[in-house]
Design an enzyme around this catalytic site. Structure first.
Site, PDB file in Angstrom:
ATOM      1  N   GLY A  56       0.808  -1.216   0.000  1.00  0.00           N
ATOM      2  CA  GLY A  56       0.000   0.000   0.000  1.00  0.00           C
ATOM      3  C   GLY A  56       0.837   1.259   0.000  1.00  0.00           C
ATOM      4  CB  CYS A  57       0.287   4.517   1.700  1.00  0.00           C
ATOM      5  SG  CYS A  57      -1.441   4.791   1.238  1.00  0.00           S
ATOM      6  CB  VAL A  58       4.427   1.578   3.646  1.00  0.00           C
ATOM      7  CG1 VAL A  58       4.453   0.106   3.253  1.00  0.00           C
ATOM      8  CG2 VAL A  58       5.639   1.935   4.493  1.00  0.00           C
ATOM      9  CB  ALA A  59       4.731   0.047  -1.767  1.00  0.00           C
ATOM     10  CG  MET A  66       3.371   5.733   8.554  1.00  0.00           C
ATOM     11  SD  MET A  66       2.795   7.335   9.147  1.00  0.00           S
ATOM     12  CE  MET A  66       3.314   8.408   7.805  1.00  0.00           C
TER      13      MET A  66
END
Length: 361
Positions: free
Chosen positions: A138-141, A348
């Site tokens: 998700g957003c952390v990638a 995150m």
């Protein structure tokens, strides 16, 4: 040490104001005649002015099930991915045949063969290119992807590695879902892609020594750190159903950031002989106004420290894993920090987790 040679971000062609998107969500998610004041308040409070979408706005109501949305994802991911990688390689002064590793990440669609495989021939990558498709971060990638490029290049200092993120968040839209999580997601998330070209310590490019975000003038990656928090699995992610991805978004996310981020960052910096006061640029994923406020509060950042992230959120929304890469590009091109100073890139995502990357400008 790993050097970021270029960062290139791209957006789909269909741009809409927040009001246009709000009206579309009201038509397809709320019952006829329903009070839309909560929807309007959530969309106005997101501090997003406009977003880019993979499809024309009038097509979202006609997406029939997960299969149709995922087919649109594959088509869009290949087009945007090719544009992002081509632009990043051009910025680095490299050719597709220079690429030794391609990491592809997305959390908004799936494909087998994976999108990186579909792109290899189109881009002209070598047949022996190493590929690593990643799903679920998700957003952390975006941050985790840079960290994994660095891990790879530490062992292969002559190589070139590329990270490609494509997130078409609009294609996860769920008709007739008026849940609070869905309404918040439709207020925040946009579509976009980005590619990062990184070179090992012994790999030189034509632009070595130049300033700016490409051609060898980008920052070096010093180190990274991951932190997975226990008992937070239901804070953020997807529930997979017959209609596709249904968002899981707990309002406690900012509280978890406030509680944990300072200790994580301070410990990371201390291990490298640094403190928060030494950091000249904070490159943060534009997760939403409450998340950015939580980051600023947890780290006691001065006013304006997250200005690039807040501007990105306003102009294109939260691009999930591509978000922090767009913020990195914008930091390099519009607000380049003093050479030789440290920076922190952070994001995150589902897990719930944090990824920190220490940069040297």
């Amino acid at each position: 040490m790993t050097r970021i040679a270029a960062v290139h971000g791209v957006l789909p062609p269909h741009r809409h104001t927040q009001r246009e998107i709000t009206d579309m969500v009201a038509r397809h998610c709320l019952p006829a005649g329903a009070d839309r004041r909560v929807l309007d308040r959530l969309h106005e409070g997101a501090r997003v002015r406009s977003r880019h979408m993979a499809l024309p706005l009038d097509r979202y109501g006609g997406l029939d099930g997960f299969g149709a949305a995922n087919d649109a994802f594959i088509d869009g991911a290949v087009e945007l991915g090719a544009e992002a990688v081509t632009g990043a390689l051009r910025g680095a002064g490299l050719s597709p045949r220079d690429v030794d590793l391609l990491i592809f990440t997305s959390v908004t669609g799936i494909a087998a063969p994976s999108v990186d495989a579909l792109l290899a021939g189109r881009l002209g990558l070598r047949p022996d290119v190493k590929r690593l498709p990643v799903f679920g971060l998700g957003c952390v990638a975006g941050a985790a992807g840079i960290a994994r490029l660095h891990d790879y290049l530490l062992g292969r200092p002559d190589d070139v590695a590329v990270l490609l993120s494509v997130e078409l968040c609009s294609l996860t839209f769920q008709r007739a879902d008026a849940s609070l999580a869905q309404l918040i997601a439709t207020a925040l998330f946009g579509d976009g892609a980005a590619a990062v070209v990184a070179c090992g310590a012994r790999r030189h490019t034509p632009g070595d020594g130049e300033s700016g975000g490409g051609g060898g003038g980008g920052p070096t990656v010093v180190a990274s750190r991951s932190h997975l928090y226990p008992d937070t699995e239901r804070l953020l992610g997807w529930d997979i159903s017959g209609s596709g991805f249904r968002v899981v978004l707990d309002p406690a996310v900012p509280d978890v950031v406030r509680k944990n981020l300072a200790d994580d960052v301070d410990g990371f910096l201390t291990d490298h002989g640094l403190s928060r006061a030494d950091v000249t640029a904070w490159v943060s994923h534009a997760g939403g106004p409450k998340v950015l406020d939580a980051v600023a509060e947890a780290l006691d950042l001065p006013d304006g420290a997250l200005a690039v992230s807040r501007r990105s959120l306003a102009e294109v929304g939260n691009l999930s894993s591509a978000s922090v890469l767009h913020v990195l590009r914008d930091t390099l091109t519009a607000a380049a920090p003093p050479p030789g100073t440290p920076g922190v890139l952070l994001a995150m995502g589902p897990g719930f987790c944090t990824e920190l990357v220490l940069l040297r400008w």
